[in-house]
Motif scaffolding. Structure first.
Motif, PDB file in Angstrom:
ATOM      1  N   PHE A 118      97.049  58.508  26.570  1.00 27.26           N
ATOM      2  CA  PHE A 118      97.456  59.714  25.851  1.00 27.26           C
ATOM      3  C   PHE A 118      96.844  60.959  26.484  1.00 27.26           C
ATOM      4  O   PHE A 118      97.508  61.987  26.632  1.00 27.26           O
ATOM      5  CB  PHE A 118      97.044  59.651  24.373  1.00 27.26           C
ATOM      6  N   ILE A 119      95.589  60.850  26.854  1.00 24.30           N
ATOM      7  CA  ILE A 119      94.902  61.981  27.483  1.00 24.30           C
ATOM      8  C   ILE A 119      95.542  62.298  28.833  1.00 24.30           C
ATOM      9  O   ILE A 119      95.793  63.465  29.157  1.00 24.30           O
ATOM     10  CB  ILE A 119      93.394  61.676  27.623  1.00 24.30           C
ATOM     11  N   LEU A 120      95.821  61.256  29.614  1.00 24.22           N
ATOM     12  CA  LEU A 120      96.481  61.462  30.904  1.00 24.22           C
ATOM     13  C   LEU A 120      97.864  62.063  30.729  1.00 24.22           C
ATOM     14  O   LEU A 120      98.291  62.905  31.521  1.00 24.22           O
ATOM     15  CB  LEU A 120      96.578  60.145  31.664  1.00 24.22           C
ATOM     16  N   SER A 121      98.559  61.644  29.685  1.00 28.01           N
ATOM     17  CA  SER A 121      99.888  62.193  29.432  1.00 28.01           C
ATOM     18  C   SER A 121      99.811  63.674  29.074  1.00 28.01           C
ATOM     19  O   SER A 121     100.623  64.471  29.538  1.00 28.01           O
ATOM     20  CB  SER A 121     100.567  61.411  28.313  1.00 28.01           C
ATOM     21  N   MET A 122      98.856  64.049  28.264  1.00 23.02           N
ATOM     22  CA  MET A 122      98.704  65.459  27.900  1.00 23.02           C
ATOM     23  C   MET A 122      98.294  66.305  29.114  1.00 23.02           C
ATOM     24  O   MET A 122      98.814  67.410  29.291  1.00 23.02           O
ATOM     25  CB  MET A 122      97.672  65.625  26.780  1.00 23.02           C
ATOM     26  N   ILE A 123      97.392  65.784  29.929  1.00 25.51           N
ATOM     27  CA  ILE A 123      97.004  66.495  31.152  1.00 25.51           C
ATOM     28  C   ILE A 123      98.222  66.641  32.065  1.00 25.51           C
ATOM     29  O   ILE A 123      98.442  67.694  32.672  1.00 25.51           O
ATOM     30  CB  ILE A 123      95.853  65.759  31.866  1.00 25.51           C
ATOM     31  N   GLY A 124      99.033  65.587  32.150  1.00 24.61           N
ATOM     32  CA  GLY A 124     100.235  65.631  32.980  1.00 24.61           C
ATOM     33  C   GLY A 124     101.258  66.637  32.488  1.00 24.61           C
ATOM     34  O   GLY A 124     101.869  67.353  33.286  1.00 24.61           O
TER      35      GLY A 124
END
Length: 85
Positions: free
Chosen positions: A45-51
């Motif tokens: 989820f964190i990687l998706s938001m950063i992306g």
């Protein structure tokens, strides 16, 4: 130049999320994904938001739209998986 860096970060986050779906713990790269899942279950989820954020600051045009749509799609799939589990 700055736009290309943000686009690259978004692509790397997208690839990490995709590989986190189907990693094999017996392969050579399995220990890295075990480490990521060991940090927190919410790392995808964190990687998706950063992306998503880095894609919004990335190169303008169709490429930006595709990256944002792919990140949102993977985020929704992750959300469904975590709610079912």
């Amino acid at each position: 130049m700055r736009y290309h860096i943000f686009t690259t970060i978004s692509i790397l986050c997208l690839l990490l999320i995709i590989f986190m779906f189907g990693y094999d713990s017996t392969k050579w790269y399995g220990s890295f994904f075990k480490f990521l899942y060991g940090l927190s279950v919410f790392v995808p989820f964190i990687l998706s938001m950063i992306g998503i954020i880095s894609a919004l600051f990335g190169v303008k045009g169709d490429f930006r739209k595709i990256l944002v749509i792919l990140h949102i799609f993977l985020f929704l799939i992750l959300l469904g998986i975590y709610f079912m589990a």
